[in-house]
Design a protein around this motif. Structure first.
Motif, PDB file in Angstrom:
ATOM      1  N   LYS A  49      -3.167  -2.135   4.388  1.00  0.00           N
ATOM      2  CA  LYS A  49      -3.637  -0.747   4.297  1.00  0.00           C
ATOM      3  C   LYS A  49      -3.159   0.110   5.470  1.00  0.00           C
ATOM      4  O   LYS A  49      -3.171  -0.325   6.612  1.00  0.00           O
ATOM      5  CB  LYS A  49      -5.177  -0.766   4.271  1.00  0.00           C
ATOM      6  CG  LYS A  49      -5.855   0.592   4.137  1.00  0.00           C
ATOM      7  CD  LYS A  49      -5.975   1.041   2.703  1.00  0.00           C
ATOM      8  CE  LYS A  49      -7.047   2.108   2.496  1.00  0.00           C
ATOM      9  NZ  LYS A  49      -6.630   3.440   2.903  1.00  0.00           N
ATOM     10  N   GLU A  50      -2.759   1.343   5.159  1.00  0.00           N
ATOM     11  CA  GLU A  50      -2.504   2.379   6.168  1.00  0.00           C
ATOM     12  C   GLU A  50      -3.645   3.384   6.131  1.00  0.00           C
ATOM     13  O   GLU A  50      -4.182   3.665   5.067  1.00  0.00           O
ATOM     14  CB  GLU A  50      -1.222   3.163   5.841  1.00  0.00           C
ATOM     15  CG  GLU A  50       0.021   2.336   5.873  1.00  0.00           C
ATOM     16  CD  GLU A  50       1.258   3.124   5.429  1.00  0.00           C
ATOM     17  OE1 GLU A  50       1.163   4.336   5.128  1.00  0.00           O
ATOM     18  OE2 GLU A  50       2.333   2.511   5.378  1.00  0.00           O
ATOM     19  N   GLU A  51      -3.960   3.952   7.307  1.00  0.00           N
ATOM     20  CA  GLU A  51      -4.998   4.991   7.364  1.00  0.00           C
ATOM     21  C   GLU A  51      -4.366   6.289   7.846  1.00  0.00           C
ATOM     22  O   GLU A  51      -3.663   6.304   8.867  1.00  0.00           O
ATOM     23  CB  GLU A  51      -6.101   4.599   8.364  1.00  0.00           C
ATOM     24  CG  GLU A  51      -6.848   3.319   8.039  1.00  0.00           C
ATOM     25  CD  GLU A  51      -7.815   3.455   6.858  1.00  0.00           C
ATOM     26  OE1 GLU A  51      -8.057   4.607   6.414  1.00  0.00           O
ATOM     27  OE2 GLU A  51      -8.304   2.410   6.384  1.00  0.00           O
ATOM     28  N   THR A  77       1.820   3.580  14.767  1.00  0.00           N
ATOM     29  CA  THR A  77       1.699   4.776  13.928  1.00  0.00           C
ATOM     30  C   THR A  77       3.058   5.104  13.313  1.00  0.00           C
ATOM     31  O   THR A  77       4.101   4.678  13.805  1.00  0.00           O
ATOM     32  CB  THR A  77       1.199   5.991  14.735  1.00  0.00           C
ATOM     33  OG1 THR A  77       2.107   6.227  15.815  1.00  0.00           O
ATOM     34  CG2 THR A  77      -0.202   5.747  15.281  1.00  0.00           C
ATOM     35  N   ILE A 103      -4.318   9.377   9.934  1.00  0.00           N
ATOM     36  CA  ILE A 103      -5.072   9.767  11.135  1.00  0.00           C
ATOM     37  C   ILE A 103      -4.913  11.259  11.451  1.00  0.00           C
ATOM     38  O   ILE A 103      -5.731  11.832  12.153  1.00  0.00           O
ATOM     39  CB  ILE A 103      -4.693   8.896  12.365  1.00  0.00           C
ATOM     40  CG1 ILE A 103      -3.171   8.850  12.575  1.00  0.00           C
ATOM     41  CG2 ILE A 103      -5.234   7.473  12.204  1.00  0.00           C
ATOM     42  CD1 ILE A 103      -2.738   8.028  13.784  1.00  0.00           C
ATOM     43  N   VAL A 133       0.091   8.205  10.023  1.00  0.00           N
ATOM     44  CA  VAL A 133      -0.758   7.084   9.587  1.00  0.00           C
ATOM     45  C   VAL A 133      -0.795   6.005  10.655  1.00  0.00           C
ATOM     46  O   VAL A 133       0.134   5.863  11.459  1.00  0.00           O
ATOM     47  CB  VAL A 133      -0.253   6.454   8.258  1.00  0.00           C
ATOM     48  CG1 VAL A 133      -0.283   7.463   7.121  1.00  0.00           C
ATOM     49  CG2 VAL A 133       1.141   5.844   8.414  1.00  0.00           C
ATOM     50  N   LYS A 134      -1.891   5.241  10.635  1.00  0.00           N
ATOM     51  CA  LYS A 134      -1.983   4.030  11.444  1.00  0.00           C
ATOM     52  C   LYS A 134      -1.620   2.862  10.541  1.00  0.00           C
ATOM     53  O   LYS A 134      -2.197   2.677   9.465  1.00  0.00           O
ATOM     54  CB  LYS A 134      -3.398   3.857  12.011  1.00  0.00           C
ATOM     55  CG  LYS A 134      -3.466   2.766  13.084  1.00  0.00           C
ATOM     56  CD  LYS A 134      -4.799   2.771  13.806  1.00  0.00           C
ATOM     57  CE  LYS A 134      -5.828   1.979  12.996  1.00  0.00           C
ATOM     58  NZ  LYS A 134      -7.089   1.788  13.712  1.00  0.00           N
ATOM     59  N   ASP A 136      -2.643   6.492  -2.581  1.00  0.00           N
ATOM     60  CA  ASP A 136      -3.760   5.729  -2.004  1.00  0.00           C
ATOM     61  C   ASP A 136      -4.084   4.521  -2.875  1.00  0.00           C
ATOM     62  O   ASP A 136      -5.197   4.359  -3.370  1.00  0.00           O
ATOM     63  CB  ASP A 136      -5.005   6.631  -1.838  1.00  0.00           C
ATOM     64  CG  ASP A 136      -6.162   5.901  -1.147  1.00  0.00           C
ATOM     65  OD1 ASP A 136      -5.921   4.885  -0.460  1.00  0.00           O
ATOM     66  OD2 ASP A 136      -7.314   6.348  -1.318  1.00  0.00           O
ATOM     67  N   VAL A 163       0.551   5.291   0.513  1.00  0.00           N
ATOM     68  CA  VAL A 163      -0.419   6.281   0.985  1.00  0.00           C
ATOM     69  C   VAL A 163      -0.493   7.498   0.066  1.00  0.00           C
ATOM     70  O   VAL A 163      -1.566   8.100  -0.081  1.00  0.00           O
ATOM     71  CB  VAL A 163      -0.130   6.658   2.456  1.00  0.00           C
ATOM     72  CG1 VAL A 163       1.161   7.439   2.597  1.00  0.00           C
ATOM     73  CG2 VAL A 163      -1.302   7.410   3.082  1.00  0.00           C
ATOM     74  N   SER A 210       1.956  13.815   7.270  1.00  0.00           N
ATOM     75  CA  SER A 210       0.799  13.063   7.757  1.00  0.00           C
ATOM     76  C   SER A 210       1.238  12.008   8.754  1.00  0.00           C
ATOM     77  O   SER A 210       2.374  11.552   8.750  1.00  0.00           O
ATOM     78  CB  SER A 210       0.090  12.367   6.584  1.00  0.00           C
ATOM     79  OG  SER A 210      -0.334  13.313   5.635  1.00  0.00           O
ATOM     80  N   SER A 261      -6.474  -5.718   2.169  1.00  0.00           N
ATOM     81  CA  SER A 261      -6.795  -4.884   3.331  1.00  0.00           C
ATOM     82  C   SER A 261      -5.778  -5.050   4.464  1.00  0.00           C
ATOM     83  O   SER A 261      -5.583  -4.129   5.256  1.00  0.00           O
ATOM     84  CB  SER A 261      -8.214  -5.198   3.829  1.00  0.00           C
ATOM     85  OG  SER A 261      -8.344  -6.578   4.082  1.00  0.00           O
ATOM     86  N   TYR A 282       0.848  -1.187   0.000  1.00  0.00           N
ATOM     87  CA  TYR A 282       0.000   0.000   0.000  1.00  0.00           C
ATOM     88  C   TYR A 282       0.885   1.239   0.000  1.00  0.00           C
ATOM     89  O   TYR A 282       1.866   1.310   0.745  1.00  0.00           O
ATOM     90  CB  TYR A 282      -0.901   0.020   1.233  1.00  0.00           C
ATOM     91  CG  TYR A 282      -1.738   1.277   1.316  1.00  0.00           C
ATOM     92  CD1 TYR A 282      -2.800   1.477   0.449  1.00  0.00           C
ATOM     93  CD2 TYR A 282      -1.439   2.272   2.236  1.00  0.00           C
ATOM     94  CE1 TYR A 282      -3.552   2.637   0.499  1.00  0.00           C
ATOM     95  CE2 TYR A 282      -2.194   3.437   2.295  1.00  0.00           C
ATOM     96  CZ  TYR A 282      -3.248   3.613   1.412  1.00  0.00           C
ATOM     97  OH  TYR A 282      -3.988   4.768   1.458  1.00  0.00           O
TER      98      TYR A 282
END
Lengths: 183, 183
Positions: free
Chosen positions: B10-12, B39, B14, B32-33, A72, A69, B30, B7, A67
């Motif tokens: 995946k990083e989110e 993090t 935050i 990320v989680k 995305d 970021v 940024s 999935s 992945y």
């Protein structure tokens, strides 16, 4: 095809503002003097560079699915990594090959080196091919998450044409393998 | 080769801090989680994308020699340009072909699209091939300075091996031309 005097194309930085001093990138907002004396703004991203690796073993080419970021997106890329301070590109290549896919090369041959996006960045990538590779287990950093994906050499051309490879270093590497293995 | 559920990679994002809001790039710092709940920091460069062009006419491939301030180097690149707000990539391609080398294509065929450096940037490049091209005069913007360089098709492979092409889009394009013309 051309002579080697390019001075009529040169821009000179006349002032410079450091916007961001990060771990991976530094960003400058610079003002340049153009060849005709006009001035223009330039937004510049400085980067320490990276290595990437062609790794073929037992009739399969090694990729990693990860992945990213910034776009995305989950991309199918060749093994790669940033060059750390004090590392020679060749050392980074040995390390990343081991970490990302568990590969240990007999020799590393340099194939190409290139800027990824010279319009705004100085990031420079060295592409190596791992020869006579033996495989051990993946040894990722604890903040790295990626899957190893092996592709049979005879499937590369079809995947290339279908658009399966969507980053620049990987496209350069896959085209090189197709040409050098006569696929 | 793999299933399509990524999935677990995946990083989110935050949290997010906009560092720079330029004409060409926007820079975010940024947090990320990661997939395991840790993090990490990410430095991200957003870019509107670009087009680049394979242009072959009368047995020669067209390049431009230009100075790039980020790498501080004079590079031999294929014609290219940033996508402006509101432009479709195909429109940018028509415009840049005309401006940089004076080319007018009968048709434009899309060859590949790719991220140049997905580890930190979302810049996405569309590579087209100009077919049935006729040549008029170069029509540069008044802040553009570049020389047209024509290379005979039969010289491409040698130049590639010598390292004459040192940016990613140009390497992808030259390898494509060598393969598709059986050079």
């Amino acid at each position: 095809m051309e002579n080697n005097d390019y001075s009529h194309l040169k821009e000179e930085i006349i002032s410079n503002k450091r916007i961001f001093d990060g771990h991976v990138i530094k960003v400058d907002h610079s003002r340049v003097k153009l060849p005709d004396g006009q001035t223009a703004d330039r937004e510049i991203v400085y980067h320490k560079g990276a290595v990437s690796l062609i790794a073929v073993h037992d009739g399969e080419m090694y990729f990693v699915r990860q992945y990213r970021v910034a776009p995305d997106d989950f991309l199918l890329e060749i093994p790669a990594g940033k060059i750390e301070v004090g590392e020679a590109p060749h050392e980074t290549a040995v390390k990343e090959l081991r970490e990302e896919i568990g590969g240990i090369a007999g020799t590393l041959e340099e194939i190409q080196e290139f800027y990824v996006s010279p319009g705004f960045s100085n990031e420079y990538v060295y592409l190596y091919e791992a020869k006579d590779m033996t495989m051990e287990t993946q040894a990722l950093d604890d903040d790295e998450f990626l899957d190893i994906v092996k592709v049979r050499l005879e499937d590369l051309k079809k995947l290339l044409q279908e658009g399966a490879f969507r980053d620049s270093k990987t496209l350069i590497a896959v085209q090189h393998v197709i040409a050098s293995y006569n696929l």
